[in-house]
Design a protein around this motif. Structure first.
Motif: not given
Length: 244
Positions: A66-67, A91, A187, A191, A214, A219, A221, A229
């Motif tokens: 993530h990120d 994301s 995401w 986002e 989606e 951001h 999630v 998730s």
């Protein structure tokens, strides 16, 4: 964020029989906080993932990020497809979709974070307000975890060095772009990093089974939709091989 964000997935995957490693990446751990901007280039971060996998004895492994973990993960999968079973990205799209704009005009916050010492001063002074507002939708134990991390000596500089190293990382970013392993991209609808044009480019960069999910929200999630998730990621793991 630290490895604390993955708690819902860790518990579910471990209960299903998977061996799970979630580690605090360099800068976020007092035991792995090297000095210097060059230490936070993407090739070094990719090397960390492979070193952790090797230390854990993972010949092949599923990867989730993530990120910033996503930025690193996309590069791991592209460069080491023989080691990765499946890839689940949360994301942040494939960096190859945005190389030009990152080189020419990165977002304002990245430009600010790239300035020497000033961001540290700003964030240190406003740590209480910044921490509470940025992590407002998360459980208190996670907010406390992040506040404690950034109050550790050298932590702010180390974590900001991820942003300061972007320019140096761009030179190697185009080396290997095509992803050839089953990929899930998930995401939140709000986002800011996800746009239709980036999604279109990303689909061209994945030469393997590819799914998109989606969700409502922004951001974070995993925190906003923990069950959805986790369910999506677990389905991705099982798509390549049965649970052990």
């Amino acid at each position: 964020e630290t490895s604390a964000m993955w708690t819902p997935l860790i518990e579910t995957a471990a209960a299903a029989g998977y061996r799970v490693v979630a580690f605090d990446q360099r800068g976020y751990s007092p035991g792995a906080r090297p000095g210097g901007i060059e230490s936070y280039r993407v090739p070094e971060l990719v090397g960390d993932v492979m070193a952790v996998a090797g230390s854990a004895g993972f010949e092949r492994f599923h990867l989730v990020g993530h990120d910033w973990g996503c930025v690193v993960g996309w590069s791991v999968v592209a460069q080491h497809p023989e080691r990765v079973l499946t890839w689940s990205a949360l994301s942040i799209p494939h960096p190859g979709t945005m190389l030009a704009e990152l080189a020419e005009e990165p977002p304002a916050y990245i430009q600010i974070f790239s300035i020497p010492w000033l961001p540290e001063a700003m964030l240190s002074v406003g740590m209480g307000y910044w921490g509470e507002s940025f992590y407002s939708g998360m459980p208190e134990d996670q907010r406390a975890e992040y506040r404690d991390v950034f109050l550790e000596p050298g932590a702010l500089t180390a974590t900001l060095n991820w942003y300061r190293a972007i320019a140096a990382s761009l030179d190697s970013a185009a080396d290997t772009l095509l992803v050839r392993r089953p990929t899930l991209f998930m995401w939140g609808r709000q986002e800011p990093w996800v746009r239709p044009d980036l999604l279109s480019r990303q689909r061209e960069l994945v030469d393997a089974p590819y799914r998109e999910l989606e969700l409502e929200g922004g951001h974070f999630v995993m925190q906003e939709h923990p069950q959805r998730s986790v369910d999506a990621i677990m389905a991705q793991l099982r798509s390549e091989e049965p649970a052990p």
